[in-house]
Design an enzyme around this catalytic site. Sequence first.
Site, mmCIF file in Angstrom:
data_model
loop_
_atom_site.group_PDB
_atom_site.id
_atom_site.type_symbol
_atom_site.label_atom_id
_atom_site.label_comp_id
_atom_site.label_asym_id
_atom_site.label_seq_id
_atom_site.Cartn_x
_atom_site.Cartn_y
_atom_site.Cartn_z
ATOM 1 N N LYS A 1 -1.160 7.718 -23.729
ATOM 2 C CA LYS A 1 -0.871 8.122 -25.121
ATOM 3 C C LYS A 1 0.303 7.542 -25.429
ATOM 4 O O LYS A 1 0.650 6.074 -25.676
ATOM 5 C CB LYS A 1 -0.784 9.547 -25.185
ATOM 6 C CG LYS A 1 -1.845 10.238 -24.402
ATOM 7 C CD LYS A 1 -3.431 10.006 -25.107
ATOM 8 C CE LYS A 1 -4.656 10.808 -24.347
ATOM 9 N NZ LYS A 1 -4.299 12.177 -23.950
ATOM 10 N N ASP B 1 2.554 19.752 -20.284
ATOM 11 C CA ASP B 1 1.293 18.859 -20.704
ATOM 12 C C ASP B 1 1.956 17.973 -21.627
ATOM 13 O O ASP B 1 1.785 18.232 -22.809
ATOM 14 C CB ASP B 1 0.123 19.344 -20.632
ATOM 15 C CG ASP B 1 -1.105 18.666 -20.754
ATOM 16 O OD1 ASP B 1 -1.021 17.539 -20.408
ATOM 17 O OD2 ASP B 1 -2.269 19.056 -21.185
ATOM 18 N N HIS C 1 -19.031 17.562 -24.843
ATOM 19 C CA HIS C 1 -18.989 16.720 -25.619
ATOM 20 C C HIS C 1 -19.176 15.381 -25.321
ATOM 21 O O HIS C 1 -19.737 14.338 -26.229
ATOM 22 C CB HIS C 1 -17.955 16.705 -26.821
ATOM 23 C CG HIS C 1 -16.636 16.911 -25.974
ATOM 24 N ND1 HIS C 1 -16.168 17.785 -24.849
ATOM 25 C CD2 HIS C 1 -15.408 16.033 -25.907
ATOM 26 C CE1 HIS C 1 -14.897 17.670 -24.562
ATOM 27 N NE2 HIS C 1 -14.483 16.661 -25.188
ATOM 28 N N PHE D 1 -5.699 21.252 -23.795
ATOM 29 C CA PHE D 1 -6.219 19.871 -23.876
ATOM 30 C C PHE D 1 -7.820 20.305 -23.299
ATOM 31 O O PHE D 1 -7.878 20.964 -22.249
ATOM 32 C CB PHE D 1 -5.488 18.888 -23.398
ATOM 33 C CG PHE D 1 -6.254 17.533 -23.683
ATOM 34 C CD1 PHE D 1 -6.279 17.022 -24.956
ATOM 35 C CD2 PHE D 1 -6.861 16.928 -22.578
ATOM 36 C CE1 PHE D 1 -7.059 15.724 -25.080
ATOM 37 C CE2 PHE D 1 -7.586 15.673 -22.675
ATOM 38 C CZ PHE D 1 -7.527 15.199 -24.152
ATOM 39 N N ASP D 2 -8.665 19.451 -23.578
ATOM 40 C CA ASP D 2 -10.129 19.660 -22.900
ATOM 41 C C ASP D 2 -10.141 19.551 -21.502
ATOM 42 O O ASP D 2 -10.725 20.212 -21.066
ATOM 43 C CB ASP D 2 -11.023 18.889 -23.842
ATOM 44 C CG ASP D 2 -10.848 17.525 -23.967
ATOM 45 O OD1 ASP D 2 -9.840 16.813 -23.486
ATOM 46 O OD2 ASP D 2 -11.908 16.726 -24.652
ATOM 47 N N TYR E 1 0.907 -1.274 -0.066
ATOM 48 C CA TYR E 1 0.061 0.134 -0.024
ATOM 49 C C TYR E 1 0.903 1.438 0.045
ATOM 50 O O TYR E 1 0.513 2.181 -0.613
ATOM 51 C CB TYR E 1 -1.109 -0.010 1.309
ATOM 52 C CG TYR E 1 -1.971 1.240 1.009
ATOM 53 C CD1 TYR E 1 -3.262 0.809 0.597
ATOM 54 C CD2 TYR E 1 -1.720 2.383 1.594
ATOM 55 C CE1 TYR E 1 -4.164 1.760 0.588
ATOM 56 C CE2 TYR E 1 -2.738 3.391 1.537
ATOM 57 C CZ TYR E 1 -3.971 2.977 0.759
ATOM 58 O OH TYR E 1 -4.996 4.130 0.771
ATOM 59 N N ALA F 1 1.630 14.373 -22.769
ATOM 60 C CA ALA F 1 1.085 12.992 -23.049
ATOM 61 C C ALA F 1 1.855 12.411 -24.441
ATOM 62 O O ALA F 1 2.136 11.264 -24.549
ATOM 63 C CB ALA F 1 -0.437 13.212 -23.510
HETATM 64 C C1 LIG Z 1 -5.076 13.088 -22.784
HETATM 65 C C2 LIG Z 1 -4.501 14.110 -22.456
HETATM 66 C C3 LIG Z 1 -4.913 14.660 -21.084
HETATM 67 C C4 LIG Z 1 -5.784 14.048 -20.152
HETATM 68 O O1 LIG Z 1 -5.290 12.746 -19.960
HETATM 69 P P1 LIG Z 1 -6.408 11.587 -19.608
HETATM 70 O O2 LIG Z 1 -5.539 10.495 -19.232
HETATM 71 O O3 LIG Z 1 -7.287 11.275 -20.705
HETATM 72 O O4 LIG Z 1 -7.024 12.031 -18.111
HETATM 73 C C5 LIG Z 1 -4.173 15.930 -20.830
HETATM 74 N N1 LIG Z 1 -3.390 16.396 -21.638
HETATM 75 C C6 LIG Z 1 -3.234 16.092 -22.823
HETATM 76 C C7 LIG Z 1 -2.378 16.943 -23.754
HETATM 77 C C8 LIG Z 1 -3.859 14.901 -23.304
HETATM 78 O O5 LIG Z 1 -3.513 14.532 -24.535
#
Ligand SMILES: *Cc1c(COP(=O)(O)O)cnc(C)c1O
Length: 489
Positions: free
Chosen positions: A287, A244, A480, A153-154, A91, A246
Amino acid sequence: MESSNNAFSQNNQAKDLSSAMRYIAEPYRIRVIEPIGQTTRSQREEALAKVGFNPFLLHSKDVFIDLLTDSGTGAVTQSMQAAMLMGDEAYSGSRSYFGLKEAVEDIFGYQTTIPTHQGRGAEQLYVPSLIKKREREKGLSRDKMTVISNFFFDTTQGHSQWHGCKIVNVPVPAAFDTKVKADFKGNFDLDLLEKTIEDIGPKHIPYIVSTITCNSAGGQPVSVTNLKEVYRIAKQYDIPVVMDCARFAENAYFVKQREPGFSHMSIEEITHLSFQYADVLAMSAKKDAMVPIGGLLAFKDDSLDDVYQECRTLCVLLEGFPTYGGLEGGAMERLAVGLYEAMREEWLESRIGQIQYLVDGLEAIGVQCQQAGGHAVFIDAGAILPHIPKDQFPGHVLACELYRVAGIRSAEIGSLLIGRDPSSGVQLPAPAELLRLAIPRATYTQAHLDYVIAAFQLVMNGCQNLKGLTFTYEPPVLRHFNAQFVEVA
Ligand SMILES: *Cc1c(COP(=O)(O)O)cnc(C)c1O
C-alpha cells in the site's frame, strides 16, 4: 494556513496555481506506459457470467480501469527501481536485509524486523505466536479467546478466526454513517474498548489491533491521541498492541491536516510518534510503501522477545529464512526506499486530492459517498439499491453493474466481505453496504476519474432494475475472493 519563511518556495508557487484549479497537478512525471484495452458491453457481460458474477475472478485484460485494490497495483518510483539492482541475494545475512532493518528502526523506532512476502505473511507469524504467549502466561481459555480492533482488515480477521479467536470491532459510532463528517472516523470507541475488555476478561484477549488507516471504515484516519489512549488502556490490562499499518503515511498526513497540535510536524515525525503506541508493527508494504510485493513484521523492543523468537521459527517454516522472509534481496532494497518515499507530503497531498476529486464528482451526481479518506472512495450501495436485501449483497451487485457498464472493476465492502460467524455459521452484521473504488498510487489520471464519474451516471440511471445475487459456491473463509453467484429471479 501555515506560511513559509522561505521567500522563494517552488512548492508554494505550484500550490498557489493548483489552488486556482479544482485539482492538484500531479507532482510527478509518468515515463513508463502500460497499455490497457477497451472491451464492448457484450464482451463484458460474457466475461462476468463466465466468472459467476465475481469481478475478483475476471482476467485483468478484460478490465479497463482497475479499482479493485490499491495493493501492489500502483506506480513505483525511479529510486525504487534503481534500488532493485542493488539487491544482495545471499540466503542469510543479506546486506539488503540489514538496510531494510535500519530503515524500519529509523522510521518507526522498532528494533527487530522480519520481512514477509506481504501483510498476511506477517499475520500468519504473529497471530499464533501472540495467542501461544497468552495461553502460556495467563491461562487464556480457547473458547473465550477474543481479539479487538477499531476494525479488522479482512485477512487480519481471517487469520484470527482461523486460529480460533472471536473478533470484536469497536469503531466510533459515526464510523459507518456516510452522512456524518468527522475528522477521525477511524478512531476506537474507547469506552466500548474498555467495556469489551472487562466483559471478556483481559487474559482471554491475546492482542488488540490498531488499524491505520481504518480500511473497512473507508480509509478513515485514527488520531494520535486515540492511538495513545488505546495503548494506555491495553497496557493497563497487559494486552499487546499490534499496529496494522499498511497506510501509515496516509494516516500521518491526515493527522497533520486535522489533529490539533500536529500541523507543524513533518510526516516523518508524526509517523515516528504514532508508532510509540504499539508493541508490534505488521505491515502490508503493498500500500503506502508502494512495492508490488512485500510486508513487514517488527517489534518495538525486547519486551516481546519470546514472541519474536517464535515468529522467526514460524518464518522459516512459512515464509523463508528470517533475513529474507519470502522477498528477494532486490525487493528488500526497493521496500526500504519505498518506506521513505511513502512519506513525501506532496505525493500524499496529490493522492488524497484524487480521492476528494472523485468523491466530489460522484456526490455532484447524487451518489452518496463516505467522506473522502485515504486510498479509496466508498459508495453507499445500500442507499443506492434499497430494494436489494443485505444478504443479496447490494455492494457486490453495484460492482457487477459498474463493470458491465464501463469495464471498471471495484470491490464490495459489506455483508459479502464480513462473512459468517465461523462457529455458528450465521451471517455477521455488516455496519454498511459499501462499494469501494480503490485508487492505485500515481497510476490513473484525472481523465480516468472523469470516466468513472460518467460511468456512474449511467449506473444510477438504471439502478432500480438491478437484481440481487445469491451463492452458487461459497468458500468457508474469505469467501469474497472466490465465491460465485447467480442473479435472484
Ligand atoms: C492489505 C492489508 C493487509 C493484508 O496485507 P496483504 O499484503 O494483502 O497480505 C492487512 N491489513 C491491512 C490494514 C491492509 O490494508
